[in-house]
Design a protein around this motif. Structure first.
Motif, PDB file in Angstrom:
ATOM      1  N   LYS A  62       0.892  -1.088  -0.016  1.00 10.18           N
ATOM      2  CA  LYS A  62       0.046   0.131   0.123  1.00 10.18           C
ATOM      3  C   LYS A  62       0.738   1.346  -0.079  1.00 10.18           C
ATOM      4  O   LYS A  62       1.933   1.145   0.438  1.00 10.18           O
ATOM      5  CB  LYS A  62      -0.956  -0.100   1.253  1.00 10.18           C
ATOM      6  N   LEU A  63       0.268   2.312  -0.612  1.00 10.36           N
ATOM      7  CA  LEU A  63       1.057   3.362  -0.798  1.00 10.36           C
ATOM      8  C   LEU A  63       1.616   4.030   0.591  1.00 10.36           C
ATOM      9  O   LEU A  63       2.775   4.646   0.825  1.00 10.36           O
ATOM     10  CB  LEU A  63       0.239   4.597  -1.636  1.00 10.36           C
ATOM     11  N   LYS A  64       0.681   4.072   1.639  1.00 14.52           N
ATOM     12  CA  LYS A  64       1.002   4.490   2.948  1.00 14.52           C
ATOM     13  C   LYS A  64       2.392   3.809   3.548  1.00 14.52           C
ATOM     14  O   LYS A  64       2.864   4.548   4.027  1.00 14.52           O
ATOM     15  CB  LYS A  64      -0.160   4.413   3.830  1.00 14.52           C
ATOM     16  N   ASP A  65       2.408   2.712   3.304  1.00 15.86           N
ATOM     17  CA  ASP A  65       3.672   1.814   3.866  1.00 15.86           C
ATOM     18  C   ASP A  65       4.842   2.196   2.836  1.00 15.86           C
ATOM     19  O   ASP A  65       6.030   2.483   3.348  1.00 15.86           O
ATOM     20  CB  ASP A  65       3.391   0.327   3.776  1.00 15.86           C
ATOM     21  N   ALA A  66       4.533   2.250   1.456  1.00 16.67           N
ATOM     22  CA  ALA A  66       5.667   2.743   0.580  1.00 16.67           C
ATOM     23  C   ALA A  66       6.149   4.345   0.985  1.00 16.67           C
ATOM     24  O   ALA A  66       7.347   4.502   0.526  1.00 16.67           O
ATOM     25  CB  ALA A  66       5.237   2.638  -0.787  1.00 16.67           C
ATOM     26  N   LEU A  67       5.378   5.065   1.153  1.00 19.49           N
ATOM     27  CA  LEU A  67       5.862   6.373   1.687  1.00 19.49           C
ATOM     28  C   LEU A  67       7.001   6.451   2.693  1.00 19.49           C
ATOM     29  O   LEU A  67       7.662   7.234   2.666  1.00 19.49           O
ATOM     30  CB  LEU A  67       4.581   7.303   2.022  1.00 19.49           C
ATOM     31  N   VAL A  68       7.030   5.631   3.665  1.00 18.53           N
ATOM     32  CA  VAL A  68       7.955   5.071   4.614  1.00 18.53           C
ATOM     33  C   VAL A  68       9.312   5.095   3.770  1.00 18.53           C
ATOM     34  O   VAL A  68      10.342   5.616   4.259  1.00 18.53           O
ATOM     35  CB  VAL A  68       7.775   4.199   5.542  1.00 18.53           C
ATOM     36  N   ASP A  69       9.500   4.120   2.863  1.00 12.75           N
ATOM     37  CA  ASP A  69      10.433   3.901   2.087  1.00 12.75           C
ATOM     38  C   ASP A  69      10.796   5.073   1.212  1.00 12.75           C
ATOM     39  O   ASP A  69      12.239   5.684   0.761  1.00 12.75           O
ATOM     40  CB  ASP A  69      10.370   2.599   1.390  1.00 12.75           C
ATOM     41  N   LEU A  70       9.835   5.814   0.429  1.00 11.30           N
ATOM     42  CA  LEU A  70      10.062   6.903  -0.381  1.00 11.30           C
ATOM     43  C   LEU A  70      10.412   8.003   0.511  1.00 11.30           C
ATOM     44  O   LEU A  70      11.423   8.828   0.125  1.00 11.30           O
ATOM     45  CB  LEU A  70       8.747   7.266  -1.124  1.00 11.30           C
TER      46      LEU A  70
END
Length: 234
Positions: A57-65
């Motif tokens: 999900k994007l909300k989790d990917a945003l941590v990496d981004l």
């Protein structure tokens, strides 16, 4: 300066240790960050050819981004086969990205004295294991997305600037050009970067040379030793 790296396979929100794929992956984010900070200046560009995050999900990917955003330079990313957080409908995603990160999908953008374009790519009919029932529709769609990205890049380049193509899947199969490679060459691109390949035998047989006027470069981070390198052929 334009740098490149791919297949970061980050997972800060829900950690997935990459050393299950071999001890050479141990603490790979720290190694990437260290090399990145040593090499990349704030005004440089870094092209990341897919498989950015394991997040679903994007909300989790945003941590990496956001982790990537904290590294020097301006970054351009494309989807890889594991970037499930990123759908083909990228317009709703783009405004949510950290400020130093741009997302390409069947389009192009100016990066200093070059133009970059790209799409994910896919398994091709000449790839062992290709299954028309499940692969053909996606393959044809990705070819169309490549065509649109190259057309956009040609308009931006206006015959003056070199074009860099970003793919995730390799454009050569058993060192023979796929339809992706043929279209990239026909469009007059100067360089093509790609990732996806992680096995030693795939690294050994990857195309890392100029073919039909295009400089091809495998940029999977484990192949590069977990640090960005300069884009060749410009």
């Amino acid at each position: 300066m334009i740098w490149t790296i791919s297949d970061l396979h980050l997972s800060f929100a829900q950690p997935k240790p990459m050393d299950i794929f071999g001890p050479h992956w141990r603490e790979h984010p720290e190694r990437i960050a260290r090399s990145w900070r040593e090499r990349v200046a704030p005004d440089d560009w870094v092209l990341i050819a897919g498989d950015v995050s394991w997040a679903m999900k994007l909300k989790d990917a945003l941590v990496d981004l956001r982790w990537i955003d904290g590294l020097p330079g301006r970054k351009v990313i494309i989807r890889g086969n594991h970037d499930y957080w990123c759908s083909r409908r990228v317009n709703p995603i783009r405004p949510q990205l950290p400020p130093s990160i741009s997302l390409l999908s069947a389009d192009a953008m100016l990066i200093g004295e070059a133009v970059v374009c790209g799409t994910r790519g896919w398994t091709t009919p000449d790839t062992p294991g290709y299954a028309p029932a499940t692969d053909e529709q996606i393959y044809l769609r990705e070819l169309g997305m490549l065509d649109r990205s190259l057309e956009h890049a040609a308009r931006l380049a206006a015959g003056r600037l070199p074009i860099i193509v970003m793919l995730h899947y390799p454009p050569f199969i058993n060192r023979q050009p796929s339809e992706f490679a043929r279209r990239i060459a026909a469009a007059g691109a100067r360089a093509c970067i790609y990732g996806h390949l992680h096995r030693r035998q795939d690294h050994d047989h990857a195309v890392n040379e100029t073919v039909d006027g295009v400089s091809y470069q495998l940029t999977a981070c484990d192949y590069l030793g977990f640090g960005p390198v300069g884009v060749r052929g410009l």
